[in-house]
Every structure is written in structure tokens, then in C-alpha cells.
Design a protein around this motif. Structure first.
Motif, PDB file in Angstrom:
ATOM      1  N   GLN A 280       0.842  -1.193   0.000  1.00  0.00           N
ATOM      2  CA  GLN A 280       0.000   0.000   0.000  1.00  0.00           C
ATOM      3  C   GLN A 280       0.875   1.240   0.000  1.00  0.00           C
ATOM      4  OE1 GLN A 280      -3.319  -0.365   2.588  1.00  0.00           O
ATOM      5  NE2 GLN A 280      -3.382   1.812   3.031  1.00  0.00           N
ATOM      6  N   ARG A 284      -3.556   4.064   5.797  1.00  0.00           N
ATOM      7  CA  ARG A 284      -4.840   4.761   5.927  1.00  0.00           C
ATOM      8  C   ARG A 284      -5.251   4.786   7.398  1.00  0.00           C
ATOM      9  NH1 ARG A 284      -9.590   4.450   1.464  1.00  0.00           N
ATOM     10  NH2 ARG A 284     -10.588   6.403   2.054  1.00  0.00           N
ATOM     11  N   THR A 307       1.218   8.575   5.357  1.00  0.00           N
ATOM     12  CA  THR A 307      -0.136   8.241   5.794  1.00  0.00           C
ATOM     13  C   THR A 307      -1.180   9.012   4.996  1.00  0.00           C
ATOM     14  OG1 THR A 307      -0.274  10.000   7.456  1.00  0.00           O
ATOM     15  CG2 THR A 307       0.701   7.901   8.148  1.00  0.00           C
ATOM     16  N   LYS A 308      -2.362   8.441   4.960  1.00  0.00           N
ATOM     17  CA  LYS A 308      -3.548   9.130   4.463  1.00  0.00           C
ATOM     18  C   LYS A 308      -4.512   9.190   5.628  1.00  0.00           C
ATOM     19  CE  LYS A 308      -7.255   8.980   1.023  1.00  0.00           C
ATOM     20  NZ  LYS A 308      -7.857   8.225  -0.105  1.00  0.00           N
ATOM     21  N   THR A 309      -4.638  10.359   6.242  1.00  0.00           N
ATOM     22  CA  THR A 309      -5.400  10.505   7.487  1.00  0.00           C
ATOM     23  C   THR A 309      -6.758  11.134   7.237  1.00  0.00           C
ATOM     24  OG1 THR A 309      -3.337  10.801   8.725  1.00  0.00           O
ATOM     25  CG2 THR A 309      -5.375  11.471   9.810  1.00  0.00           C
ATOM     26  N   GLU A 310      -7.797  10.489   7.777  1.00  0.00           N
ATOM     27  CA  GLU A 310      -9.145  11.046   7.759  1.00  0.00           C
ATOM     28  C   GLU A 310      -9.522  11.409   9.187  1.00  0.00           C
ATOM     29  OE1 GLU A 310     -11.981   8.589   5.706  1.00  0.00           O
ATOM     30  OE2 GLU A 310     -10.495   7.968   4.228  1.00  0.00           O
ATOM     31  N   TYR A 327      -9.859   0.789   7.298  1.00  0.00           N
ATOM     32  CA  TYR A 327      -8.661   1.521   7.702  1.00  0.00           C
ATOM     33  C   TYR A 327      -7.565   0.554   8.136  1.00  0.00           C
ATOM     34  CZ  TYR A 327     -11.777   5.535   7.725  1.00  0.00           C
ATOM     35  OH  TYR A 327     -12.679   6.510   7.357  1.00  0.00           O
ATOM     36  N   ASP A 328      -6.325   1.030   8.076  1.00  0.00           N
ATOM     37  CA  ASP A 328      -5.190   0.244   8.559  1.00  0.00           C
ATOM     38  C   ASP A 328      -4.958   0.474  10.045  1.00  0.00           C
ATOM     39  OD1 ASP A 328      -4.392  -0.806   5.949  1.00  0.00           O
ATOM     40  OD2 ASP A 328      -3.842   1.268   5.504  1.00  0.00           O
TER      41      ASP A 328
END
Length: 405
Positions: A280, A284, A307-310, A327-328
Motif C-alpha cells: 500500500q 490509511r 499516511t492518508k489521514t481522515e 482503515y489500517d
């Protein structure tokens, strides 16, 4: 007397206007900004009306029906800024026990038995109370003296007692306002020290706690100004990775639980053309955090990593995200405005849930053993005492996401 202040809104989501007509008419007697909503599209529009504190009144034939449309709409607008709001479930008598339990765990902000409508005036009190929590103070809600009607219907002794209690309450409010001045003085002194290249020691937890307590629309602009100043100062003074040892800051749950039947790829919708062995590109992460200062600092920290942070700023936003996205890693604040992180975590621990096997790290302002133990018992993989550091996050990645490193 009907209130005419324009910085709030009451939205009644109706499925049967005939059933809820009496309720709607009662609300309109007291609140100028009241609207009926009949579709999810309208509900989404109201949710994304910026800078308008809103109370949503959701109707239905049971608790699930009344809240399902709210959750669907919340998930639909997750990529947009959602207004600050509260949610009330209007339910029939048969759903009262379910609504009571949901209210106890803060899944809803309040509820009222509305089919049939036993207490026609109570909805006014519920709305006024929730508006105050949102920082909206209407003239009719801030009487500093007892009304003549009430005074004429109680004894003189009782009226005098209530008057004294009102005076005490006003004094408490004045003390909150004075704390604003204390914060501003502290921040101004810190700013001067930074300009002079001197060390600055800010008590982050005390600052956050004080800011959270001050909820009044009269001082909201000043509060936002102080928050912005605090964030700016903290970004200058906090060096990520400079404090503490990662092993000391995180604890991992010791669990004898069997390996989940559903692995991460099985629970995820995967395109047949995708190679599941492909690494990846970014981790996430869902960050569940309501405090503005912690949000800014944590997002800034995570953005410096792969990272892809929400961000979810409430338990309800978190539930909506967790039910639709895999999510991871989940970073979960224990204390949230509408519920608590342990409750949210418990909702993911059912086999088959999309994030059943996603590692959850709890975030806490203080290392209270009872809360930490409860979090670990309910499935948390560890906990971190805020604020996060780069070294701590990297230790979490190495321990819980070695396959993504």
C-alpha cells in the motif's frame, strides 16, 4: 416569546407530517429558525450549512428508523465540513427503553416520546438546553430573574431560594469569562518568550480543558482567536519525537483472543485486477478527535509520515466512517462530545464488521488506570498519553503494521 436571533437552526425531519404537526407548530411558537425536512438531500444540505449551530429532530416508528436517515446523511457528507449540531430522537412509547440506553451512552443527545406527544412543552426545553450546549444563548433562555408567572405560583420562601441559586449560576458564568483573560495573558507571555528565543512551557492539558468549558456565543469570536493563537504557539514549541521513549508512552494489550476469521483483505471490497500483494502506498488512518488543538497537531504529525489521514470529530462521524471505509489504523480519543471512544470501539468488534481486525490505539489526556484497563479489555491494542510524538507513531507502525512498513 418567539426568539429571532439568526445564528442557529432547528430542523425537524418528518416522515409523516400529520403525525408530527402538533410538534412542529409548538416549536414554531418559540423558535424563529425552524424548518421541516422531508428528504435526505435536504438533510445533507442542513448538515453542511457552515457556521450555523443546528438541532436536528429525527422522527420514526422506532429508534433505528429515526436515526438511520441521520447516519446515512452524515456518511454522505463526510468529505464536507459539517455544522456543529445536536441530535434528538423523536420516538413512539414502545422505543423508550432503546432511546434511554442510546442516550445514556451519548449515541443521541436527547429523546422525546412524540407518538403520541405526551409532553407538548418539553420539546422546547430540550431544544433550549441543546442550543446552550452549542453556544447559542437566546434572550428567552437567559432570564436572570424569575418570571412573574412563576413567582405568583410559588411561595415567597421558595421564590427567594430560586433567586439565590440563579445568582450563584451567574457568578459561575462570570468566572468562566475571567478565565479567558487568564488564557490570553498566558499566550501573550509565551509569544514574547518565543520572539526572544526563550524556552516556553505550556500546560497543554490545562489549556484544552479551559477552552472546552467556555461555551457562549457572546465570547465565541474571542475563543476562536485564542485557539488559533494557541495552535500557532504549540506548533512552534513542540518538537515531534523529542519527548519520552516510545516504549514508555504506548502499552499493548495482552490478549488470548484467536486470530479473526475475516482477514483485512477479505473484509475489503477489492477490484479483481488489483494485486493483493502490492504494498500500500500510504497507511490509511482514521483519527477520532474532537479537540481542535489536538486535531491540528496530530494531523500535522501524521502528514509528515507516509499516511492518508481522515478525521472524525465526533462519535457519530466515526461510526459513519467505520461502517463504510476499511482503515489500517484507528487513533481513538477516549473522551468525545457525543459518546466515548470505548463505545465506538465496541461497535467494531463484531465479526464481519468492516474494521473488525483494524488495530485501535486509544488517545487519552491522562493515564487513568481504570479507563486504560477498560479500553484494553474492550479490544484496544494500546493507548497513548497525548500529545503524540513522531517517535511514538513510528513505534505503533512497527508494532501493529509491520506488513505496511
Amino acid at each position: 416569546m418567539k426568539s429571532t436571533i439568526k445564528d442557529y437552526k432547528i430542523v425537524l425531519y418528518v416522515t409523516d407530517m400529520e403525525n408530527d404537526k402538533v410538534m412542529f407548530e409548538k416549536i414554531k411558537q418559540y423558535f424563529e429558525n425552524c424548518e421541516a425536512c422531508r428528504s435526505l438531500k435536504e438533510l445533507c444540505r442542513h448538515l453542511t450549512t457552515k457556521n450555523t449551530p443546528t438541532v436536528f429532530l429525527m422522527t420514526g416508528d422506532n429508534l433505528e428508523e429515526s436515526m438511520l436517515n441521520y447516519y446515512r446523511s452524515l456518511d454522505a457528507v463526510k468529505d464536507y465540513t459539517v455544522c456543529e449540531h445536536k441530535v434528538v430522537s423523536l420516538i413512539p412509547l414502545k422505543s423508550e427503553i432503546d432511546a434511554f440506553e442510546a442516550h445514556r451512552c451519548n449515541a443521541i443527545d436527547d429523546y422525546l416520546i412524540a407518538r403520541p406527544l405526551y409532553e407538548a412543552n418539553r420539546i422546547v426545553l430540550i431544544i433550549e438546553h441543546l442550543l446552550l450546549e452549542l453556544g447559542v444563548s437566546l434572550p428567552s433562555m437567559r432570564e436572570e430573574q424569575l418570571s412573574k408567572r412563576l413567582t405568583n405560583n410559588v411561595s415567597e420562601e421558595f421564590a427567594a431560594l430560586m433567586s439565590r441559586l440563579l445568582e450563584d449560576k451567574n457568578q459561575i458564568e462570570l468566572s468562566f469569562k475571567s478565565s479567558i483573560e487568564d488564557i490570553e495573558t498566558c499566550l501573550n507571555q509565551a509569544d514574547k518568550k518565543i520572539q526572544q528565543h526563550q524556552a516556553v512551557d505550556l500546560d497543554l492539558n490545562k489549556l484544552q480543558e479551559t477552552l472546552k468549558q467556555i461555551r457562549s456565543n457572546e465570547i465565541r469570536p474571542k475563543l476562536l482567536e485564542l485557539q488559533a493563537k494557541a495552535i500557532s504557539l504549540l506548533e512552534k514549541t513542540i518538537t515531534f519525537g523529542a519527548s519520552g521513549n516510545a516504549e514508555d508512552e504506548t502499552d499493548t494489550a495482552k490478549s488470548d483472543e484467536p486470530t479473526p476469521v475475516f482477514n483485512r483483505l477479505y473484509q475489503q471490497d477489492i477490484n479483481a485486477q488489483d494485486d493483493p500483494n502490492t504494498k500500500q502506498s500510504a497507511i490509511r488512518i482514521l483519527l477520532v478527535e474532537d479537540d481542535l488543538i489536538s486535531q491540528k497537531l496530530t494531523v500535522r504529525l501524521l502528514s509528515s509520515l507516509n499516511t492518508k489521514t481522515e478525521l472524525a470529530v465526533s462519535g457519530r462521524r466515526a461510526l459513519a466512517s467505520l461502517s463504510s471505509v476499511k482503515y489500517d489504523l484507528i487513533l481513538m480519543d477516549i473522551s468525545l462530545p457525543d459518546t466515548n471512544g470505548i463505545y465506538i470501539m465496541s461497535q467494531t468488534k463484531t465479526e464481519g464488521h468492516l474494521n473488525y481486525d483494524t488495530p485501535i490505539i486509544m488517545l487519552t489526556g491522562s493515564k487513568r488506570k481504570q479507563i486504560v484497563a477498560e479500553a484494553l479489555k474492550n479490544g484496544a491494542k494500546g493507548y497513548v498519553v497525548k500529545p503524540l510524538t513522531k517517535k511514538t507513531i513510528q513505534a505503533i507502525f512497527e508494532k501493529h503494521l509491520p506488513q505496511l512498513q
